[in-house]
Design a protein around this motif. Structure first.
Motif, short mmCIF file in Angstrom:
data_model
loop_
_atom_site.label_atom_id
_atom_site.label_comp_id
_atom_site.label_asym_id
_atom_site.label_seq_id
_atom_site.Cartn_x
_atom_site.Cartn_y
_atom_site.Cartn_z
N GLN A 83 0.84 -1.20 0.00
CA GLN A 83 0.00 0.00 0.00
C GLN A 83 0.87 1.25 0.00
N ARG A 84 1.93 1.25 0.79
CA ARG A 84 2.83 2.40 0.84
C ARG A 84 3.46 2.66 -0.52
N ARG A 85 3.71 1.59 -1.27
CA ARG A 85 4.33 1.73 -2.59
C ARG A 85 3.31 2.07 -3.68
N GLY A 86 2.07 2.23 -3.31
CA GLY A 86 1.07 2.66 -4.28
C GLY A 86 0.26 1.56 -4.91
N TYR A 87 0.37 0.32 -4.39
CA TYR A 87 -0.45 -0.77 -4.91
C TYR A 87 -1.89 -0.61 -4.41
N ARG A 88 -2.83 -0.94 -5.26
CA ARG A 88 -4.25 -0.89 -4.91
C ARG A 88 -4.77 -2.32 -4.83
N PHE A 89 -5.30 -2.69 -3.67
CA PHE A 89 -5.81 -4.04 -3.48
C PHE A 89 -7.25 -4.14 -3.96
N GLY A 90 -7.56 -5.25 -4.60
CA GLY A 90 -8.92 -5.51 -5.06
C GLY A 90 -9.26 -6.96 -4.86
N SER A 91 -10.44 -7.35 -5.30
CA SER A 91 -10.86 -8.75 -5.18
C SER A 91 -10.55 -9.49 -6.47
N LEU A 92 -10.29 -10.78 -6.34
CA LEU A 92 -9.98 -11.59 -7.51
C LEU A 92 -11.18 -11.64 -8.46
N ASP A 93 -12.38 -11.62 -7.93
CA ASP A 93 -13.58 -11.57 -8.79
C ASP A 93 -13.53 -10.35 -9.71
N GLN A 94 -13.13 -9.21 -9.16
CA GLN A 94 -13.03 -8.00 -9.96
C GLN A 94 -12.00 -8.17 -11.07
N LEU A 95 -10.87 -8.77 -10.75
CA LEU A 95 -9.83 -8.98 -11.76
C LEU A 95 -10.34 -9.89 -12.87
N VAL A 96 -11.04 -10.94 -12.50
CA VAL A 96 -11.57 -11.86 -13.52
C VAL A 96 -12.51 -11.13 -14.47
N ARG A 97 -13.40 -10.32 -13.92
CA ARG A 97 -14.31 -9.55 -14.78
C ARG A 97 -13.54 -8.60 -15.69
N GLN A 98 -12.50 -8.00 -15.14
CA GLN A 98 -11.67 -7.09 -15.92
C GLN A 98 -10.99 -7.82 -17.07
#
Length: 249
Positions: free
Chosen positions: A40-55
């Protein structure tokens, strides 16, 4: 980047586990929290794997600064140590679990039972399948293969009362035949243990994942955390994947 974890255990705490339980793949709760906070400090944004699959299904390639947390095997220590940290940081995760003990109604001190799995779902986590018995799928005949894939999915759907659409290959073992069977069993996407590489629509059924060391400072860590290195060395990962896809039982 999809992060892959197995055991979360305090240092020197391995009571009740055997060599077959894969304690090589372990992190302390402190290291796990450090990973999430440092990313998070390095600027990564966490999301759900479901969201990634849809993407990915929409043709959008995985972003260089996105991160997704996954756990394999369904160990009880994941519920005990990971869930409080995930909730405190507001991060979702996907837990790929085996189901043979659930199907048989057998309590297992090492693995999460119905109460823990429902607690994960209630906390906004996702449950995916990791087969019933964690076999080498590429070595199974068609009948056993379908039972492990379709059966484990049904076990979880019966327990949780919601669709289970994500899968992870036990031990990272896959082949073209196994991938076809995973698709046929009704899953929308599957994770392998190869990495690092950027995921896109072509990798939906072998989504690449990364294992990071406790310190995040090793040469392998620097490689995995460098978008340029990941891009330049993707051919090495794809070569390993092709070898697995052409594997014969």
């Amino acid at each position: 980047m999809i992060l892959l974890y197995h055991h979360l255990l305090p240092e020197d705490d391995d009571a009740g586990f055997s060599a077959e339980d894969g304690l090589t793949f372990r992190h302390s709760p402190e290291a796990f929290r450090f990973h999430l906070e440092e990313l998070q400090r390095r600027g990564y944004r966490f999301g759900s794997l479901d969201q990634l699959v849809r993407q990915l299904d929409d043709g959008i390639t995985e972003d260089d600064r996105s991160a997704f947390v996954t756990f394999d095997d369904g160990w009880r220590n994941q519920h005990e140590y990971a869930l409080p940290i995930l909730r405190a940081l507001g991060i979702s995760a996907t837990f790929f679990v085996t189901t043979d003990h659930l199907r048989q109604g057998v309590s297992c001190a090492k693995r999460m039972g119905p109460a823990e799995l429902r607690a994960l779902v209630d906390a906004g986590m996702t449950i995916g399948s990791h087969t019933r018995t964690h076999p080498d799928l590429a070595r199974l005949d068609e009948t056993r293969l379908e039972d492990e894939l379709r059966g484990s999915r049904q076990d979880l759907e019966d327990l949780l009362g919601k669709p289970v659409t994500l899968f992870a290959y036990p031990g990272g073992s896959l082949s073209a035949r196994v991938v076809r069977a995973v698709r046929h069993a009704g899953y929308e996407a599957a994770c392998c243990s190869f990495g690092p590489a950027r995921n896109d629509a072509t990798s939906l059924f072998w989504m690449y994942r990364d294992v990071i060391s406790a310190s995040m400072r090793s040469p392998r860590d620097r490689y995995r955390l460098s978008p340029l290195a990941r891009q330049l060395l993707t051919f090495r990962v794809e070569r390993r994947l092709r070898a697995s896809l052409h594997r014969r039982a």
